[in-house]
Design a protein around this motif. Structure first.
Motif, PDB file in Angstrom:
ATOM      1  N   GLN A   6       0.887  -1.111  -0.200  1.00 44.46           N
ATOM      2  CA  GLN A   6       0.080  -0.204  -0.157  1.00 44.46           C
ATOM      3  C   GLN A   6       1.061   1.226  -0.053  1.00 44.46           C
ATOM      4  N   TYR A   8       0.964   5.255   0.738  1.00 46.14           N
ATOM      5  CA  TYR A   8       0.333   6.401   1.535  1.00 46.14           C
ATOM      6  C   TYR A   8       0.955   7.627   1.026  1.00 46.14           C
ATOM      7  N   MET A 245       2.821   9.287  12.443  1.00 48.69           N
ATOM      8  CA  MET A 245       2.752   8.160  11.742  1.00 48.69           C
ATOM      9  C   MET A 245       3.129   6.849  12.476  1.00 48.69           C
ATOM     10  N   LEU A 262      -5.569   4.011  12.935  1.00 46.90           N
ATOM     11  CA  LEU A 262      -4.528   4.317  12.050  1.00 46.90           C
ATOM     12  C   LEU A 262      -3.667   3.082  11.580  1.00 46.90           C
ATOM     13  N   SER A 263      -3.554   2.848  10.378  1.00 48.80           N
ATOM     14  CA  SER A 263      -2.570   1.628   9.754  1.00 48.80           C
ATOM     15  C   SER A 263      -1.054   1.937   9.998  1.00 48.80           C
ATOM     16  N   ARG A 266       0.602   4.984   7.860  1.00 52.39           N
ATOM     17  CA  ARG A 266      -0.659   6.022   7.240  1.00 52.39           C
ATOM     18  C   ARG A 266      -0.197   7.193   8.031  1.00 52.39           C
TER      19      ARG A 266
ATOM     20  N   VAL B 107      -3.875   8.978  -1.048  1.00 57.08           N
ATOM     21  CA  VAL B 107      -4.871   8.383   0.070  1.00 57.08           C
ATOM     22  C   VAL B 107      -5.671   9.714   0.495  1.00 57.08           C
TER      23      VAL B 107
END
Lengths: 293, 112
Positions: A6, A8, A245, A262-263, A266, B107
């Motif tokens: 992923q 971000y 973060m 929150l991942s 991210r 995002v």
């Protein structure tokens, strides 16, 4: 092994997060070294250059990084491993570095890097004559390997790091992003122990009028140590921009009572006065804020 | 030419830039099987120089540029533009990050 990725890209961060599961160790990945020129050389060292705020973090487990000198750089390699740590990583006069404040090795690295003299994490109480070879995790014929621990350390280790001045009493570690990096290629390996995430993080504030390394003079980075079974309150710092973060998946609660998951990796802007992290979560939370505003 | 490719199968929106190797210059021998080379990448908007480990061919360091280029791409080196300081500062020079063409993805921004 399962891998998901992923990206971000928000709040001036660009974080590529690779989540791996069902795996003990993940990839021998070659990371290229920076090509050396005099403009980015630090402390007149042949193999060390300054770096923007771009770094790899991990959510848990540990990782190793083997810096490869090679047989034709044997003399430079021997010179490097025989250098006293206090003349090198723990040197304060950083010729050519950004801001030139504090040790060349930042506090976050000092907290998580393996110390081969003690056999544990943490570079503190280093003997005056300890060399890089004494402290490194492994030293090969012409390569040197460092190891970093990403799990939150035990309470006794946290207290030892606090006594050494690396972790503050409010569970913050000042100085997260490396100030320097090797101008050498290296081999990276990650040992998550089942599930983990690698976070390739880049931060460059997009509204800055300064377009080079000196842009980071206006920023400070800290890491919050979120221990398990303890609540943690994160305060806004200064009058400028604040970003956080997490390195693990966490839940935060704002002053208004909003619960926000929150991942790992991210980024989020912190505009409330403070945030509360619940007891159940643990991990490091990176916090960047503007200074000189 | 540098070109975008789909980075992973289940996320076609996430594009990854594969740089063009403009120049590859052998620097020094590492051991009997590998050597270090200066590799100059074209990231479409900027150039980036770095040092990579490549495998020797029949125990020797090759000098042919095409062979060197093939070695770069077959070596499994991490090519992400994240490793380029030039690219990082490109972020600062672009007031709207979404326009950065090294990676096209973003995002929703979270504000706490």
């Amino acid at each position: 092994m399962r891998i998901t990725r992923q990206l971000y890209k928000a709040h001036s961060f660009s974080n590529m997060v690779t989540t791996v599961s069902e795996v003990d160790d993940y990839a021998d990945v070659q990371t290229v070294g920076a090509y050396l020129n005099d403009g980015i050389r630090v402390n007149n060292q042949n193999e060390i250059v300054k770096t923007p705020w771009m770094s790899e973090f991990f959510s848990n487990g540990y990782n190793t990084r083997e810096a490869i000198f090679g047989e034709e750089k044997l003399s430079q390699f021997k010179e490097f491993i025989n250098t006293k740590a206090k003349d090198f990583y723990l040197k304060e006069n950083q010729v050519g570095a950004i801001a030139k404040i504090g040790y060349q090795m930042n506090n976050f690295e000092r907290a998580i890097v393996h110390n081969n003299i003690t056999g544990e994490q943490g570079w503190y109480n280093i003997p005056d004559n300890a060399t890089m070879a004494d402290l490194a995790f492994e030293t090969g014929d012409h390569s040197i390997t460092t190891k970093r621990y990403w799990d939150i350390p035990s309470q006794s280790k946290i207290e030892a790091l606090q006594a050494a001045g690396i972790i503050d009493q409010d569970y913050t570690i000042h100085g997260v992003f490396p100030k320097v990096k090797f101008a050498l290629p290296s081999i990276r390996k990650y040992y998550p122990g089942d599930v983990g995430a690698e976070i390739c993080c880049t931060f460059a504030y997009n509204r800055s009028t300064t377009k080079d390394y000196n842009a980071y003079k206006d920023w400070h980075s800290i890491a919050w140590v979120k221990r398990p079974d303890e609540e943690l309150t994160i305060n806004r710092r200064g009058n400028g921009r604040n970003y956080i973060m997490p390195l693990t998946d966490i839940n935060v609660r704002t002053l208004e009572g909003r619960a926000v998951p929150l991942s790992a990796g991210r980024p989020a802007a912190l505009e409330s006065e403070r945030l509360i992290l619940r007891k159940e979560d643990s991990g490091y939370i990176i916090h960047l804020h503007e200074i000189n505003t | 030419m540098a070109k975008f490719v789909t980075f992973i199968e289940n996320n076609p929106d996430l594009m990854h830039l594969v740089p063009e190797v403009k120049e590859c210059t052998p620097l020094y021998s590492i051991n009997s099987t590998s050597f270090a080379a200066k590799v100059e990448y074209d990231f479409k908007d900027s150039m980036h120089s770095s040092i990579a480990i490549l495998n020797k061919v029949d125990g020797k360091i090759p000098s042919n540029l095409k062979i060197l280029n093939d070695l770069v791409f077959s070596s499994g080196i991490d090519f992400y533009p994240h490793h380029s300081p030039t690219w990082a500062f490109k972020l600062t020079s672009d007031p709207k990050q979404g326009n950065v063409d090294a990676i096209q993805d973003t995002v929703d921004e979270i504000i706490l």
